[in-house]
Design a protein around this motif. Structure first.
Motif, PDB file in Angstrom:
ATOM      1  N   LEU A  80       0.829  -1.205   0.000  1.00  0.00           N
ATOM      2  CA  LEU A  80       0.000   0.000   0.000  1.00  0.00           C
ATOM      3  C   LEU A  80       0.862   1.253   0.000  1.00  0.00           C
ATOM      4  O   LEU A  80       0.600   2.204  -0.733  1.00  0.00           O
ATOM      5  N   ARG A  81       1.887   1.264   0.821  1.00  0.00           N
ATOM      6  CA  ARG A  81       2.786   2.424   0.917  1.00  0.00           C
ATOM      7  C   ARG A  81       3.498   2.672  -0.415  1.00  0.00           C
ATOM      8  O   ARG A  81       3.622   3.802  -0.856  1.00  0.00           O
ATOM      9  N   ARG A  82       3.941   1.581  -1.064  1.00  0.00           N
ATOM     10  CA  ARG A  82       4.660   1.710  -2.332  1.00  0.00           C
ATOM     11  C   ARG A  82       3.773   2.326  -3.415  1.00  0.00           C
ATOM     12  O   ARG A  82       4.229   3.105  -4.229  1.00  0.00           O
ATOM     13  N   ASP A  83       2.495   1.950  -3.432  1.00  0.00           N
ATOM     14  CA  ASP A  83       1.564   2.425  -4.457  1.00  0.00           C
ATOM     15  C   ASP A  83       0.526   3.376  -3.874  1.00  0.00           C
ATOM     16  O   ASP A  83      -0.635   3.347  -4.256  1.00  0.00           O
ATOM     17  N   ILE A  84       0.945   4.233  -2.951  1.00  0.00           N
ATOM     18  CA  ILE A  84       0.010   5.045  -2.177  1.00  0.00           C
ATOM     19  C   ILE A  84      -0.883   5.930  -3.046  1.00  0.00           C
ATOM     20  O   ILE A  84      -2.067   6.072  -2.766  1.00  0.00           O
ATOM     21  N   ASP A  85      -0.342   6.522  -4.106  1.00  0.00           N
ATOM     22  CA  ASP A  85      -1.162   7.392  -4.952  1.00  0.00           C
ATOM     23  C   ASP A  85      -2.268   6.596  -5.644  1.00  0.00           C
ATOM     24  O   ASP A  85      -3.420   7.041  -5.695  1.00  0.00           O
ATOM     25  N   ALA A  86      -1.935   5.413  -6.150  1.00  0.00           N
ATOM     26  CA  ALA A  86      -2.944   4.572  -6.790  1.00  0.00           C
ATOM     27  C   ALA A  86      -3.990   4.113  -5.787  1.00  0.00           C
ATOM     28  O   ALA A  86      -5.184   4.071  -6.093  1.00  0.00           O
ATOM     29  N   VAL A  87      -3.554   3.797  -4.573  1.00  0.00           N
ATOM     30  CA  VAL A  87      -4.493   3.356  -3.533  1.00  0.00           C
ATOM     31  C   VAL A  87      -5.442   4.490  -3.173  1.00  0.00           C
ATOM     32  O   VAL A  87      -6.663   4.291  -3.072  1.00  0.00           O
ATOM     33  N   LYS A  88      -4.906   5.695  -2.994  1.00  0.00           N
ATOM     34  CA  LYS A  88      -5.762   6.843  -2.664  1.00  0.00           C
ATOM     35  C   LYS A  88      -6.751   7.128  -3.788  1.00  0.00           C
ATOM     36  O   LYS A  88      -7.920   7.411  -3.534  1.00  0.00           O
ATOM     37  N   ASN A  89      -6.290   7.023  -5.038  1.00  0.00           N
ATOM     38  CA  ASN A  89      -7.210   7.215  -6.168  1.00  0.00           C
ATOM     39  C   ASN A  89      -8.296   6.153  -6.175  1.00  0.00           C
ATOM     40  O   ASN A  89      -9.457   6.450  -6.447  1.00  0.00           O
ATOM     41  N   ALA A  90      -7.941   4.915  -5.884  1.00  0.00           N
ATOM     42  CA  ALA A  90      -8.928   3.835  -5.851  1.00  0.00           C
ATOM     43  C   ALA A  90      -9.966   4.064  -4.763  1.00  0.00           C
ATOM     44  O   ALA A  90     -11.125   3.693  -4.913  1.00  0.00           O
ATOM     45  N   ILE A  91      -9.551   4.694  -3.670  1.00  0.00           N
ATOM     46  CA  ILE A  91     -10.478   4.974  -2.576  1.00  0.00           C
ATOM     47  C   ILE A  91     -11.399   6.139  -2.932  1.00  0.00           C
ATOM     48  O   ILE A  91     -12.603   6.085  -2.713  1.00  0.00           O
ATOM     49  N   GLU A  92     -10.828   7.188  -3.497  1.00  0.00           N
ATOM     50  CA  GLU A  92     -11.578   8.421  -3.727  1.00  0.00           C
ATOM     51  C   GLU A  92     -12.392   8.438  -5.017  1.00  0.00           C
ATOM     52  O   GLU A  92     -13.503   8.958  -5.045  1.00  0.00           O
ATOM     53  N   LEU A  93     -11.841   7.897  -6.078  1.00  0.00           N
ATOM     54  CA  LEU A  93     -12.486   8.010  -7.384  1.00  0.00           C
ATOM     55  C   LEU A  93     -13.536   6.924  -7.586  1.00  0.00           C
ATOM     56  O   LEU A  93     -13.374   5.809  -7.110  1.00  0.00           O
ATOM     57  N   PRO A  94     -14.605   7.266  -8.290  1.00  0.00           N
ATOM     58  CA  PRO A  94     -15.630   6.252  -8.566  1.00  0.00           C
ATOM     59  C   PRO A  94     -15.082   5.194  -9.522  1.00  0.00           C
ATOM     60  O   PRO A  94     -14.272   5.497 -10.397  1.00  0.00           O
TER      61      PRO A  94
END
Length: 134
Positions: A80-94
């Motif tokens: 999760l830490r390594r891909d944090i931007d992708a994880v945050k996008n997956a959480i926020e974006l529809p």
């Protein structure tokens, strides 16, 4: 005795979705296994982040998973830490598993038909003109 597959499923299932029998198993697992109790707590916290669609607490949750010193959770948190931007996008974006998923699968099928299951080197060799190959 509860199988590891059942224990894993119960570990990630929110309390509101558990039957009375499942809730009893979760309580027994939490009392009998400190590791299960920690894992369930972390799973529920991560689940809360997903349900809220708000990644503000994500860094804190990742740190908490690393601090447990449980190998599986440490690996999970590291990814999760390594891909944090992708994880945050997956959480926020529809997102959806609707029609786009089918289109992506069709594109994969076409790519395989054209190029096979080639690795990066073979793909590069097939796609670059002869004068660009080194």
């Amino acid at each position: 005795m509860i199988s590891s597959v059942v224990a894993a499923a119960l570990c990630i299932k929110p309390r509101g979705f558990l039957t009375d029998r499942q809730a009893g198993k979760v309580n027994a697992l939490k009392q009998g296994s400190r590791v299960f109790a920690i894992m369930r707590g972390l799973a529920m916290r991560f689940n809360g982040i997903l349900r809220s669609r708000s990644p503000e607490a994500l860094d804190e949750r990742i740190d908490g998973a690393i601090d447990t010193e449980l190998t599986a959770m440490m690996r999970f948190a590291s990814v999760l830490r390594r891909d944090i931007d992708a994880v945050k996008n997956a959480i926020e974006l529809p997102w959806s598993n609707g029609q786009a998923e089918g289109q992506i699968n069709r594109l994969k099928t076409l790519k395989r038909a054209m190029y096979g299951r080639a690795g990066p080197e073979l793909m590069r060799a097939r796609m670059l003109p002869l004068n660009h190959r080194n």
